[in-house]
Design an enzyme around this catalytic site. Structure first.
Site, PDB file in Angstrom:
ATOM      1  N   GLU A 294      78.278 -33.470  24.060  1.00  0.00           N
ATOM      2  CA  GLU A 294      79.236 -33.476  25.158  1.00  0.00           C
ATOM      3  C   GLU A 294      79.053 -34.693  26.065  1.00  0.00           C
ATOM      4  O   GLU A 294      78.789 -34.555  27.256  1.00  0.00           O
ATOM      5  CB  GLU A 294      78.972 -32.210  25.965  1.00  0.00           C
ATOM      6  CG  GLU A 294      80.115 -31.582  26.638  1.00  0.00           C
ATOM      7  CD  GLU A 294      79.674 -30.235  27.181  1.00  0.00           C
ATOM      8  OE1 GLU A 294      80.228 -29.231  26.743  1.00  0.00           O
ATOM      9  OE2 GLU A 294      78.742 -30.189  28.003  1.00  0.00           O
ATOM     10  N   PRO A 295      79.192 -35.888  25.523  1.00  0.00           N
ATOM     11  CA  PRO A 295      78.912 -37.068  26.340  1.00  0.00           C
ATOM     12  C   PRO A 295      80.045 -37.406  27.300  1.00  0.00           C
ATOM     13  O   PRO A 295      81.221 -37.226  26.988  1.00  0.00           O
ATOM     14  CB  PRO A 295      78.800 -38.182  25.297  1.00  0.00           C
ATOM     15  CG  PRO A 295      79.683 -37.732  24.175  1.00  0.00           C
ATOM     16  CD  PRO A 295      79.564 -36.232  24.147  1.00  0.00           C
ATOM     17  N   GLY A 296      79.666 -37.887  28.464  1.00  0.00           N
ATOM     18  CA  GLY A 296      80.636 -38.490  29.375  1.00  0.00           C
ATOM     19  C   GLY A 296      80.296 -39.966  29.472  1.00  0.00           C
ATOM     20  O   GLY A 296      80.875 -40.827  28.802  1.00  0.00           O
ATOM     21  N   ARG A 334      78.754 -44.748  43.550  1.00  0.00           N
ATOM     22  CA  ARG A 334      77.471 -44.499  42.890  1.00  0.00           C
ATOM     23  C   ARG A 334      76.286 -45.231  43.550  1.00  0.00           C
ATOM     24  O   ARG A 334      75.212 -44.642  43.689  1.00  0.00           O
ATOM     25  CB  ARG A 334      77.555 -44.832  41.397  1.00  0.00           C
ATOM     26  CG  ARG A 334      78.639 -43.988  40.672  1.00  0.00           C
ATOM     27  CD  ARG A 334      78.563 -44.096  39.160  1.00  0.00           C
ATOM     28  NE  ARG A 334      77.363 -43.502  38.641  1.00  0.00           N
ATOM     29  CZ  ARG A 334      76.283 -44.152  38.326  1.00  0.00           C
ATOM     30  NH1 ARG A 334      76.275 -45.470  38.392  1.00  0.00           N
ATOM     31  NH2 ARG A 334      75.213 -43.532  37.902  1.00  0.00           N
ATOM     32  N   TYR A 338      73.604 -42.533  44.679  1.00  0.00           N
ATOM     33  CA  TYR A 338      72.396 -42.397  43.834  1.00  0.00           C
ATOM     34  C   TYR A 338      71.500 -43.630  43.866  1.00  0.00           C
ATOM     35  O   TYR A 338      70.571 -43.722  43.074  1.00  0.00           O
ATOM     36  CB  TYR A 338      72.778 -42.185  42.359  1.00  0.00           C
ATOM     37  CG  TYR A 338      73.890 -41.209  42.093  1.00  0.00           C
ATOM     38  CD1 TYR A 338      73.704 -39.850  42.269  1.00  0.00           C
ATOM     39  CD2 TYR A 338      75.127 -41.662  41.637  1.00  0.00           C
ATOM     40  CE1 TYR A 338      74.724 -38.960  42.018  1.00  0.00           C
ATOM     41  CE2 TYR A 338      76.157 -40.771  41.377  1.00  0.00           C
ATOM     42  CZ  TYR A 338      75.952 -39.425  41.576  1.00  0.00           C
ATOM     43  OH  TYR A 338      76.955 -38.551  41.326  1.00  0.00           O
ATOM     44  N   CYS A 365      84.138 -49.279  56.589  1.00  0.00           N
ATOM     45  CA  CYS A 365      83.376 -49.178  57.832  1.00  0.00           C
ATOM     46  C   CYS A 365      82.123 -48.341  57.656  1.00  0.00           C
ATOM     47  O   CYS A 365      82.024 -47.226  58.201  1.00  0.00           O
ATOM     48  CB  CYS A 365      84.266 -48.595  58.914  1.00  0.00           C
ATOM     49  SG  CYS A 365      85.766 -49.549  59.132  1.00  0.00           S
ATOM     50  N   TYR A 394      82.301 -42.226  35.990  1.00  0.00           N
ATOM     51  CA  TYR A 394      81.974 -41.685  37.306  1.00  0.00           C
ATOM     52  C   TYR A 394      82.253 -42.676  38.436  1.00  0.00           C
ATOM     53  O   TYR A 394      81.650 -42.595  39.497  1.00  0.00           O
ATOM     54  CB  TYR A 394      80.513 -41.214  37.370  1.00  0.00           C
ATOM     55  CG  TYR A 394      80.211 -40.145  36.352  1.00  0.00           C
ATOM     56  CD1 TYR A 394      80.785 -38.883  36.439  1.00  0.00           C
ATOM     57  CD2 TYR A 394      79.381 -40.408  35.266  1.00  0.00           C
ATOM     58  CE1 TYR A 394      80.529 -37.909  35.490  1.00  0.00           C
ATOM     59  CE2 TYR A 394      79.120 -39.435  34.303  1.00  0.00           C
ATOM     60  CZ  TYR A 394      79.694 -38.192  34.424  1.00  0.00           C
ATOM     61  OH  TYR A 394      79.437 -37.227  33.480  1.00  0.00           O
TER      62      TYR A 394
HETATM   63  N1  LLP Z   1      78.280 -31.505  30.144  1.00  0.00           N
HETATM   64  C1  LLP Z   1      78.172 -30.955  31.355  1.00  0.00           C
HETATM   65  C2  LLP Z   1      78.177 -29.493  31.481  1.00  0.00           C
HETATM   66  C3  LLP Z   1      78.055 -31.771  32.493  1.00  0.00           C
HETATM   67  O1  LLP Z   1      77.924 -31.229  33.690  1.00  0.00           O
HETATM   68  C4  LLP Z   1      78.066 -33.174  32.329  1.00  0.00           C
HETATM   69  C5  LLP Z   1      77.949 -34.058  33.478  1.00  0.00           C
HETATM   70  C6  LLP Z   1      78.213 -33.701  31.036  1.00  0.00           C
HETATM   71  C7  LLP Z   1      78.299 -32.836  29.962  1.00  0.00           C
HETATM   72  C8  LLP Z   1      78.254 -35.169  30.760  1.00  0.00           C
HETATM   73  O2  LLP Z   1      77.075 -35.816  31.133  1.00  0.00           O
HETATM   74  P1  LLP Z   1      76.925 -37.382  30.825  1.00  0.00           P
HETATM   75  O3  LLP Z   1      76.936 -37.557  29.327  1.00  0.00           O
HETATM   76  O4  LLP Z   1      78.080 -38.073  31.464  1.00  0.00           O
HETATM   77  O5  LLP Z   1      75.650 -37.783  31.445  1.00  0.00           O
HETATM   78  N2  LLP Z   1      78.202 -38.488  38.954  1.00  0.00           N
HETATM   79  C9  LLP Z   1      76.930 -38.691  38.281  1.00  0.00           C
HETATM   80  C10 LLP Z   1      76.871 -37.975  36.969  1.00  0.00           C
HETATM   81  C11 LLP Z   1      77.150 -36.480  37.089  1.00  0.00           C
HETATM   82  C12 LLP Z   1      77.199 -35.783  35.746  1.00  0.00           C
HETATM   83  C13 LLP Z   1      77.781 -34.425  35.895  1.00  0.00           C
HETATM   84  N3  LLP Z   1      77.805 -33.661  34.710  1.00  0.00           N
HETATM   85  C14 LLP Z   1      76.718 -40.197  38.117  1.00  0.00           C
HETATM   86  O6  LLP Z   1      77.601 -40.971  38.454  1.00  0.00           O
HETATM   87  O7  LLP Z   1      75.660 -40.623  37.684  1.00  0.00           O
END
Ligand code: LLP
Length: 439
Positions: A294-296, A334, A338, A365, A394
């Site tokens: 499940e990559p983002g 970000r 973070y 600002c 993100y």
């Molecule tokens: N599956 C679930 C249930 C999740 O909550 C997430 C991300 C993913 C998959 C995908 O994770 P990834 O492969 O993208 O790491 N805003 C933060 C990242 C928050 C991720 C939230 N959940 C940032 O900009 O670093």
């Protein structure tokens, strides 16, 4: 900077540099910025395809069926949904809007998985009506809502398990430890499985874990998979369900900065899938379920480049520079949220000699409004275009309108063609929701 020092692995595949200029698919990036206006985000199709291929390669280490579902929270739009749906991916959604965009973008409902730690009755109803592939139950409150519903057909559920593991990442991105708001502790998951087995209209078919995001060390993810499989064995032994889907979530790290670990994506995915296969064989031994990755970030981050135009430049007595550009924490929160570290390139001189450190700030600002705390850059002038790589995940999805800033336009570069994906937000867009009688 020597060409060999140019951090190629941070840039989209279609980026090239020559004659001291940065090119995207043969187009001069500085000219693109001037023509299409900035702030501007461009995604590169070839780079997304490259990441998908890395995931498919990893899944070859899993003896059963595999599926890649894109975590749409990283960034979603109708054209991106269509792009990914055509490539056979699934989609992870957490809200009515993500669900609707996924469906309209062309995903089959059964390839949608509904996540989130506080799903509303309306979201659950929408998901059931659409016939999504799975609702990933996060807690007993959600299960209670589902038990009280009266669907016409059985509803397929997975459980999100909290494995009680700390992911090595920023504290805001840790989701699998004791005390996290996400997922059920294992004993609670067993209770949920028993309740689902007793329900006439609910079916438990899968288990899911996601311990956090931007993780380079696979060990804790591997541990979470072990704990998930151990639970699968217990649930099946008790007769509460047959686990046909196993999901270790997303979370694989991707470098943003030349100093970040640069582990090839296909290596991470292969190691993860090989571990899962070994763990399933050792602990369960039965037919392999479908493995859902499940990559983002790792699917989309590298494909995106953000372009900004330089405005004010302040020279400091210590030789440093503060370079202000036309976007900031509104389109990329970000760094503020973070402490995320990025690098940048001057589009008209990507290999130019650095004249010293610079801080890249936005026009908002807030002193926390910066894009890069420190980066070495050549002599930069007002009007120059700066390009920031690894901007695909993100950033736009967490963009906001602070100070009335408008969300940037977004293009897809697809083998030489630049295709608009999202127009720039307008001032009228910002006023559209206001309830106001001019008289
Ligand atoms: N599956 C679930 C249930 C999740 O909550 C997430 C991300 C993913 C998959 C995908 O994770 P990834 O492969 O993208 O790491 N805003 C933060 C990242 C928050 C991720 C939230 N959940 C940032 O900009 O670093």
């Amino acid at each position: 900077m020597l060409p060999s020092q140019f951090p190629r692995h941070l840039w989209p595949l279609s980026i090239h540099f020559s004659r001291q200029r940065l090119f995207l698919g043969g187009r001069d990036v500085a000219e693109l910025g001037r023509e299409l206006k900035t702030p501007l985000y461009i995604y590169d199709a070839a780079t997304i395809d490259h990441a998908i291929a890395a995931y498919r390669r990893g899944l070859r280490a899993w003896p059963g069926r595999g599926l890649i579902t894109y975590a749409s929270k990283a960034w979603l739009s109708l054209p991106l949904a269509r792009f990914l749906a055509r490539r056979g991916l699934g989609l992870d959604v957490v809200s009515p809007a993500e669900l609707a965009i996924g469906l309209r973008g062309g995903f089959d409902a059964d390839l949608l998985h509904v996540h989130g730690n506080n799903k509303s009755f309306a979201l659950l109803q929408q998901a059931i009506d659409a016939g999504v592939g799975a609702i990933v139950v996060d807690n007993l409150h959600e299960l209670g809502l589902l038990e009280r519903m009266t669907p016409v057909a059985p509803v397929t559920l997975w459980l999100r398990v909290n494995p009680d593991l700390l992911a090595p990442t920023h504290v805001y991105r840790q989701t699998g430890h004791h005390g996290s708001k996400f997922g059920m502790p294992r004993e609670e998951a067993l209770l949920a499985a028993r309740r689902i087995a007793a329900s006439p209209h609910l079916r438990l078919t899968g288990l899911h874990v996601h311990i956090g995001s931007q993780i380079f060390d696979l060990a804790p993810i591997a541990d979470s998979v072990d704990r998930l499989i151990e639970l699968a064995v217990r649930i099946e032994k008790a007769g509460w369900g047959k686990i046909k889907a196993l999901s270790p979530g997303g979370g694989l790290g991707f470098p943003y900065h030349p100093d970040d670990p640069a582990i090839p994506l296909h290596k991470l995915t292969t190691d993860l899938c090989a571990h899962a296969a070994d763990s399933w064989r050792r602990q369960h031994g039965g037919p392999y379920p479908t493995l859902i990755l499940e990559p983002g970030r790792s699917l989309i981050a590298r494909s995106g480049v953000a372009l900004y135009t330089v405005g004010a430049i302040r020279r400091l007595s210590d030789g440093g520079r503060i370079i202000a550009v036309d976007g900031g924490m509104n389109d990329n929160i970000r760094p503020a949220l973070y402490g995320a570290r990025y690098t940048a390139s001057l589009a008209r001189a990507p290999l130019g000699d650095a004249v010293g450190p610079a801080r890249i700030v936005g026009p908002l600002c807030e002193s926390g409004d910066f894009l890069i705390e420190v980066v070495d850059l050549p002599d930069v002038k007002s009007g120059d275009v700066l390009a920031i790589p690894v901007s695909g995940a993100y950033q736009l999805s967490m963009a906001n309108n602070y100070n009335g800033m408008l969300r940037p336009a977004v293009f897809l570069h697809d083998h030489g063609r630049l295709i608009p994906m999202q127009r720039r937000e307008t001032i009228d867009d910002l006023m559209r929701r206001d309830i106001f009688d001019a008289n």
